[in-house]
Design an enzyme around this catalytic site. Sequence first.
Site, PDB file in Angstrom:
ATOM      1  CG  ASP A  10      -1.991   0.934   1.839  1.00 39.59           C
ATOM      2  OD1 ASP A  10      -1.572   1.831   2.494  1.00 39.59           O
ATOM      3  OD2 ASP A  10      -2.856   1.683   0.348  1.00 39.59           O
ATOM      4  CG  ASP A  12      -1.189   7.540   0.663  1.00 41.05           C
ATOM      5  OD1 ASP A  12      -2.287   7.734  -0.380  1.00 41.05           O
ATOM      6  OD2 ASP A  12       0.149   8.038  -0.290  1.00 41.05           O
ATOM      7  CG  ASP A  18      -2.329   8.379   4.465  1.00 41.30           C
ATOM      8  OD1 ASP A  18      -3.222   8.118   4.859  1.00 41.30           O
ATOM      9  OD2 ASP A  18      -2.412   9.660   3.749  1.00 41.30           O
ATOM     10  CG  ASN A  54      -8.518   2.603  -2.079  1.00 42.95           C
ATOM     11  OD1 ASN A  54      -7.817   1.811  -3.060  1.00 42.95           O
ATOM     12  ND2 ASN A  54      -8.912   1.686  -1.300  1.00 42.95           N
ATOM     13  CD  GLN A  55      -3.460   7.909  -4.586  1.00 44.12           C
ATOM     14  OE1 GLN A  55      -3.766   8.892  -3.831  1.00 44.12           O
ATOM     15  NE2 GLN A  55      -2.739   6.983  -3.419  1.00 44.12           N
ATOM     16  CB  SER A  56     -11.041   8.451  -3.394  1.00 43.67           C
ATOM     17  OG  SER A  56     -10.622   9.109  -2.150  1.00 43.67           O
ATOM     18  CB  CYS A  92      -9.074   2.525  -7.032  1.00 51.93           C
ATOM     19  SG  CYS A  92     -10.439   2.751  -6.846  1.00 51.93           S
ATOM     20  CG  HIS A  94     -12.951   4.475  -9.764  1.00 48.44           C
ATOM     21  ND1 HIS A  94     -12.895   3.730  -9.733  1.00 48.44           N
ATOM     22  CD2 HIS A  94     -13.151   5.069 -10.717  1.00 48.44           C
ATOM     23  CE1 HIS A  94     -12.231   2.679 -10.794  1.00 48.44           C
ATOM     24  NE2 HIS A  94     -12.686   3.807 -11.704  1.00 48.44           N
ATOM     25  CB  CYS A 100     -14.653   0.611  -9.197  1.00 47.85           C
ATOM     26  SG  CYS A 100     -13.570   1.736  -7.934  1.00 47.85           S
ATOM     27  CG  ASP A 131      -1.759   2.598   6.728  1.00 46.45           C
ATOM     28  OD1 ASP A 131      -2.320   3.404   6.469  1.00 46.45           O
ATOM     29  OD2 ASP A 131      -3.007   1.715   5.805  1.00 46.45           O
TER      30      ASP A 131
END
Lengths: 181, 712, 311
Positions: A10, A12, A18, A54-56, A92, A94, A100, A131
């Site tokens: 992962d 961040d 983060d 994840n990068q929303s 991602c 989204h 998704c 994490d």
Amino acid sequence: MSEKKLIILDRDGVINFDAPEFVKSPEEWRAIPGSLEAIALLKSKGYLTAIATNQSGVGRGYFSKQTLVAIHAKLLAAVRAAGGEIVQIKYCPHLPTDNCFCRKPKPGLLLELITELQIDPMVDTVFAVGDSARDIESALAAYCKPILVKTGNGEKTSREWPAGVLIPVYADLLEFVKTLP
Amino acid sequence: MSQITEQTKDQLKNKVKIKTQTLLVELGTEELPPTQLPILESSFKENFAAELKNNRLEFDRIESFSTPRRLALQVFSLVEKQPDIIQERQGPSLAQAFAVDGAPTTAGLGFAKSCGVELSQLSHKETATGAVLAFSSNIKGKATEELIPCMVQQAVAKISMAKSMRWGDLTESFVRPVHWLVVLFGKEVIATNMFAISAGRYTYGHRFHCPRQLALKQADDYVDTLNNIGMVMPNSQQRQEFIRAEIERVARENDGEAQISAALLELVTGLVEYPVVMVATFAAEFLDLPKEALVSAMQQHQKCFPIADQHGQLLAKFILVSNINSTCPQTVVCGNERVMHARLADAEFHYQQDKQRPLTAYLDKLQTVIFQQQLGSIHDKILRIQTLAAAIAKKLGAKSEDVARAALLCKSDLMSQMVGEFPELQGIMGFYYARNDGENKEVATAIREHYLPRHAQDCLPRSLPGICVALADRIDTLVGLFAIGKAPTADKDPFALRRHALGVLRILLEKSLHLDLQELFTLATESYGAKITLAPVKNCIEQLMDFCFERLRGFCADKEIPAKTFAAVLAKRPTDPFDFYCRLKAVQAFQELPVAASLSEANKRVHNILAKANMPELSNNMAQIDPQLLLEVAENNLARILSAKEIEVAPLLEQADYTNYLQVLATLKPSVDDFFDHVMVLAEDLKLRNNRLLLLTKLRNLFLQVADISLL
Amino acid sequence: MSKTAVKIKTFQELLAALQNFWQQQGCVILQPLDLEVGAGTFHPATFLKAIGPEPWSCAHVQASRRPKDGRYGQHPNRNQHFYQYQVVMKPSPPNFQELYLKSLIELGIDPLEHDIRFVEDNWEGPTLGAWGLGWEVWLDGMEITQFTYFQQVGGLECKPVMGELAYGVERIAMYLQGVKDIKDLVWTYRQAASTAAGKLEAVTYGDIYQQNEYEMSTYNFLEADTTLLLQQFNAWEKECERMLAANLALPAYEIVLKTSHIFNILDARNAISVTERQAYILRVRKLAKQVAVNYYAARENLGFPLLKKEI
């Protein structure tokens, strides 16, 4: 049996600090002490290292895809400077409401990685380091071995994760990588 | 940034004795893989020790246990609670925490907030970088029993497993299914959950002798309960020693001595909870099978131990280790005898069938067996091995007829039925069949030996023909695969090329044999002919040579030859490994001399000067130094001495007496020092300069005949 | 052999005893597959049922064929046609080992007299893209059962895990009867027609199968038409692909079994070189994996019906 060794990280909270409001620019991207060393150590131990994140923030409009590419360019440069290598970064973009298949805790990103890298996590051990609970759940869903680190959200996650299911917990990425053969 | 330091109050002042208890953790499983048991046991123990350390829990010692059905730990004198500690946190400097007017800044307030107190409650501490805000708090130690569940879970989760499995509908995986859990601290059960099982105080005895639950009143009862009631020997070391002693006793009772392979003993220890050692027999006729086949059948296939008499001859008996104190031991013995008989009868059948065909009869068939798709059949390989082995034989002075015959027949046994059933007997069966065919002892021995060494610690071929074929076979494989681009990668080496290269080096080095590998590689490529594309051939030989140097580097590192020493010799790229080794020894001896460092420096200096001046360092056509241009005393001296030494060391070089060569050159130190002290190499006058550069080139050249000591 | 009277005296009784025992454990007693297979694992009731989330337990005898193992009926314990007793339970019950040991007791094997051991052995079926972890069960040094927890089948993860037992019934029977040669194994006793009433005669394994062993070995090793078989392999491969495209996983699977058996005969005939072998295995595996995926999709479309039943 391919005998390839893969670790999916992962981003961040594992590799870099983060930020509560997302890491929105390359300037805000700062490596957690020891993480770059850990990635270089992975390379010397013969592991392929990939990132699933994840990068929303992209979907929410906080930063553009180009900015994300620039952030990742900084990450890759830092990794290379330390002697490591990242073979793939999957993200991602989204929103949670988009439903998704790639947003963790869904296993989509991990499954894409293992398919592209031609690895079968049922046959070869694939570690997925994260994490948060989302990271663990996506790892389990993709038949990878979940590893929790206490950096980022990890300390909190380790306290909240249901005690029934065994997840190895390490202080940080470097501590975990040092235990690998 | 804040720093945290901790001190253990108790360690400092109090001599109050903290109460301790024994902790027992036992994982009950289905039969664990016997070869993994030692690692599982030690990994569990180390992990738990690390957990205890991380939690600052003191204890006396940890004892670990493993049987096929359980992994357990007993932690003795484990404290009942963590020590109280004083935790001190350091915050921002006073300058950062307070503004010029004394008003607190956000940094200061932030730090106070993170400590959970008012700014006024913080203290000031002097550090090397100035005064900082600090906060001391007393943190009470937690009770051990609160920490146990998490420590146990983490220790188990981090056990290193070669392969793990799932069972039923559980998400978790482990080496084998887990069925019970004991976590006892003193007399108390500590609620811990894993694999959908809750910890209790009940263990289980031997699967058949005592399958029922056994209640443990307290952690200390573990070993006695299992040993005396459960019919289980939980301590793996003790169990192994018991088995060994029993095997030796039974062998003695049968007028023999058991052959106990360490690996088999460990395996068998991992297959039993209650070992009962018995002796069984097989038909004496089977003793005319090759000894290695008998031993293989007993050890590899049946996991039993052979017995030999005082002359080393096998008896028609074998020792088995069962997991039951049988109500009718004869049943177990007869059953095992039955299986052994069937296996040996098979072997006998194959052996007799095989003996009816001479090894030469298999040659045609070898044409149908592929060595490697692009490189042809094993038969093709044999012909190449013959050519190469003949060349090596010439150089080493081996008997050429024996070498040629051995090379021709060395792979025939691969087609025999025996080797089909017992692949581990390749080469060995070749030996027996060769003797059976009437081949002479040297040929048979060479066939047997050419596979040696089979692994890093294995012995080497002893006979000269054996050595020739062993080298030829390996070189042929190495050259062929490198030539078609199949050199090993970082993690893939399907043809075991590293092992082959190391085998070649070990043979040459440990037997002190001089052979030029580059020459042999070239010869090998010629034998391949059209099978390998010619264009990259030169490259592939160089690549292969580098590969061999890498193996040699590792070999030297194991022998604790310093990396720099290796680098100094590698610079010369001697392609004769034993010659390489002699140079290494010479350089090592040289390095003991007090003058070594300065001469090495001098060489570095010369190397740099020559590089800058674009002069070649090593050249066969050496221009002559012009004595007229040697104006300074120092350079004149150096020139004279160099000439003298050159003549003195020439015979040493010829005899490859590198050690003395360097010892002689060591005497150059004063002259060299003198030269650099008094002579300006890069003089304005070009003639002078070139003459001096030539002088230095000569100096460097002399050293470079052995190694590049500038790299030391 | 043992001091207790032998409970199971014939091969027939052995099979019946196993059938009876597993029925009592709640297994659906099926009949053997009517196609040539190398082991009980190939039966759709194992291979297909191992895929997906639906629970399932069954047991059955399965005739198994391994052309390469033929010895013309001359070998005391190796035949190209033999039987296995196949038991599968999914999800694997926590007491699976105990149930197995109980079944041995039912056969008259006293675990306090015999040395029964679980010896690590991990099974792999490359043509089916399947593997699992488990043991060989040894009885006084002889392997009598393969005990496996499937982890992956047809390339798909097994969730929940199916536990499988494959008993080597001829071996067990020979041991119980104290017989050294399979030809002498008593299949059953029956009334001898010719003699006085009450006299039983044995019908042996050799009586039933000796000719079969000889003729089939001859066929497998010497006579089989390899050109025909190669043509058939290729033809069935295409047909399988056609069935998969038509979403008929069950017929497709039967065709996979046919190709697998054809491969086995070609192998026995030495018609396949070492390098080609791997290629054939991969071709069969490719089909098997596709069958697994199709079957899973088909069950999913049906809503995984067996999830609602308690089988």
